[in-house]
Scaffold this active site. Structure first.
Site, PDB file in Angstrom:
ATOM      1  N   ASP A  64       0.955  -0.808  -0.061  1.00  0.00           N
ATOM      2  CA  ASP A  64       0.343   0.021  -0.017  1.00  0.00           C
ATOM      3  C   ASP A  64       0.854   1.444   0.289  1.00  0.00           C
ATOM      4  O   ASP A  64       1.346   1.340   0.831  1.00  0.00           O
ATOM      5  CB  ASP A  64      -0.893   0.059   1.013  1.00  0.00           C
ATOM      6  CG  ASP A  64      -1.993   0.785   0.673  1.00  0.00           C
ATOM      7  OD1 ASP A  64      -1.917   1.786   0.682  1.00  0.00           O
ATOM      8  OD2 ASP A  64      -3.096   1.376   2.428  1.00  0.00           O
ATOM      9  N   TYR A 156      -8.874  14.169  -5.512  1.00  0.00           N
ATOM     10  CA  TYR A 156      -8.074  13.700  -6.856  1.00  0.00           C
ATOM     11  C   TYR A 156      -7.781  14.897  -7.576  1.00  0.00           C
ATOM     12  O   TYR A 156      -6.549  15.140  -7.920  1.00  0.00           O
ATOM     13  CB  TYR A 156      -8.890  12.281  -7.799  1.00  0.00           C
ATOM     14  CG  TYR A 156      -8.008  11.872  -9.319  1.00  0.00           C
ATOM     15  CD1 TYR A 156      -7.640  10.711  -9.180  1.00  0.00           C
ATOM     16  CD2 TYR A 156      -8.375  13.411 -10.494  1.00  0.00           C
ATOM     17  CE1 TYR A 156      -6.441  10.816 -10.122  1.00  0.00           C
ATOM     18  CE2 TYR A 156      -7.994  13.176 -11.213  1.00  0.00           C
ATOM     19  CZ  TYR A 156      -6.429  11.657 -11.265  1.00  0.00           C
ATOM     20  OH  TYR A 156      -6.115  10.829 -12.465  1.00  0.00           O
ATOM     21  N   LYS A 160      -3.453  15.702  -7.759  1.00  0.00           N
ATOM     22  CA  LYS A 160      -3.497  15.890  -9.056  1.00  0.00           C
ATOM     23  C   LYS A 160      -2.059  17.279  -8.786  1.00  0.00           C
ATOM     24  O   LYS A 160      -1.588  17.461  -9.296  1.00  0.00           O
ATOM     25  CB  LYS A 160      -3.746  16.177 -10.514  1.00  0.00           C
ATOM     26  CG  LYS A 160      -4.075  14.344 -10.354  1.00  0.00           C
ATOM     27  CD  LYS A 160      -2.916  13.299 -10.034  1.00  0.00           C
ATOM     28  CE  LYS A 160      -3.137  11.370 -10.773  1.00  0.00           C
ATOM     29  NZ  LYS A 160      -1.763  10.743 -10.367  1.00  0.00           N
ATOM     30  N   THR A 193      -9.450   2.899 -17.722  1.00  0.00           N
ATOM     31  CA  THR A 193      -8.896   2.492 -16.981  1.00  0.00           C
ATOM     32  C   THR A 193     -10.202   1.666 -16.283  1.00  0.00           C
ATOM     33  O   THR A 193     -10.969   2.188 -15.803  1.00  0.00           O
ATOM     34  CB  THR A 193      -7.957   2.628 -15.550  1.00  0.00           C
ATOM     35  OG1 THR A 193      -8.605   4.488 -15.265  1.00  0.00           O
ATOM     36  CG2 THR A 193      -6.886   3.870 -16.707  1.00  0.00           C
TER      37      THR A 193
END
Length: 339
Positions: A64, A156, A160, A193
């Site tokens: 992890d 997210y 980023k 994905t």
């Protein structure tokens, strides 16, 4: 750095599926020794089979990336079993599809720990080994969403954006010390994905990538190319990435307006979400007893496998030369026609 044709030891995080898996297989096609780091053992085993079938050597390391000590131990194991690490590719991430006000602090922290701090931990482990040797390459998987935030993906997008900032800081530090270690970032578009099958989703419909949707194999080739050409600080991959970055810089108010009207519906399918949908936020969706999700998600019938922008980005020198020759030829023709 070793020649691109010399087999290298490569670490890929998030290698059990999606972009990470496609990247690992692409390195394997060159005969590289590839360490596959991820949580899901079912996906890792299948990815290792694909790496070997492609001609590479595979080492499965369940880990992890949110656990810094575990990442450090994984790096020790890679060097003990495969040799000195030449390339480290950070891909592993998780996400949550939900309005910001519906996320809990624990959910937000988990996305940040994996999708941002996982990159920090991987970069630390790589640099501890590369800096003393004065060689090596680190490739960060960035995103168009690291240049412009969109609705439903605040955690997210924040991760980023953070990757961009910390990578630029590390890059300047390496340059300041005259290091032979290189770090580069690859900003990607929406990709087909499995994350859209296992992401934490609090919306009534199942999520999808922002169109146009790209094949993960195409992204894998872009990642390998970036590893071969790490002196370029960042790569914009895909036409929508270029539009997104330029739009955010030139006219952010228009982007606010456009995304407020289209950004939510554009990320949702017409298929109802289900309480039985897998979620990989805290546990791998392909864990013990799970299934292998592979590199591609549910949108293979829609995905792009080629983009002129990606070709031009890779061969920008040749494109510039041809464009320059065209301009010179045009100028010469105009001069000849003057009385």
């Amino acid at each position: 750095m070793p020649s691109p044709r010399t087999p290298r030891t490569v670490v890929v995080t998030g290698a059990s599926g999606g972009i990470g898996r496609a990247t690992a297989v692409e390195f394997a096609r060159r005969g590289d020794r590839v360490a596959l780091l991820a949580r899901g053992e079912v996906g890792l085993a299948a990815a290792a089979d694909e790496v070997r079938a492609a001609g590479g050597t595979a080492l499965v390391v369940p880990v992890d990336v949110a656990d810094a000590d575990a990442v450090e131990a994984a790096a020790d194991r890679v060097e003990a079993e495969l040799g000195e690490i030449d390339v480290w590719v950070n891909v592993a991430f998780t996400a949550a599809f939900a309005p910001f006000h519906e996320l809990t602090a624990a959910e937000y922290a988990r996305v940040t720990e994996v999708s941002y701090l996982g990159f920090v931990h991987g970069t630390m482990a790589a640099l501890r080994r590369m800096r003393p040797r004065d060689r090596g390459v680190i490739v960060q998987t960035g995103s168009a969403l690291g240049r412009r935030g969109i609705p439903l993906q605040s955690a997210y997008c924040g991760a980023k954006h953070a990757i961009k900032g910390f990578t630029e800081s590390v890059l300047t530090e390496l340059k300041a010390e005259g290091s032979g270690v290189h770090i580069t970032r690859v900003d990607l578009p929406g990709v087909n994905t499995p994350q859209f099958s296992w992401v934490l989703n609090k919306m009534p419909k199942r999520p999808q990538p922002v169109a146009p949707i790209y094949a993960p194999e195409l992204m894998g080739r872009a990642m390998v190319h970036a590893a071969d050409h790490p002196r370029r600080r960042a790569w914009w991959i895909g036409t929508p990435t270029v539009y997104t970055v330029l739009g955010a810089e030139v006219w952010p108010q228009f982007m606010d307006w456009y995304l407020s009207r289209n950004g939510i519906d554009g990320q949702l399918t017409d298929v109802d979400a289900s309480a039985d949908d897998p979620v990989n936020l805290h546990e791998p969706a392909d864990g013990d007893g799970g299934r292998d999700f592979g590199a591609e998600g549910r949108f293979s019938d829609q995905q792009w496998t080629w983009d002129a922008q990606i070709w031009a980005s890779r061969y920008h020198g040749a494109v510039a030369a041809v464009a320059g020759a065209g301009l010179l030829a045009g100028a010469s023709a105009l001069l000849r026609r003057r009385p």
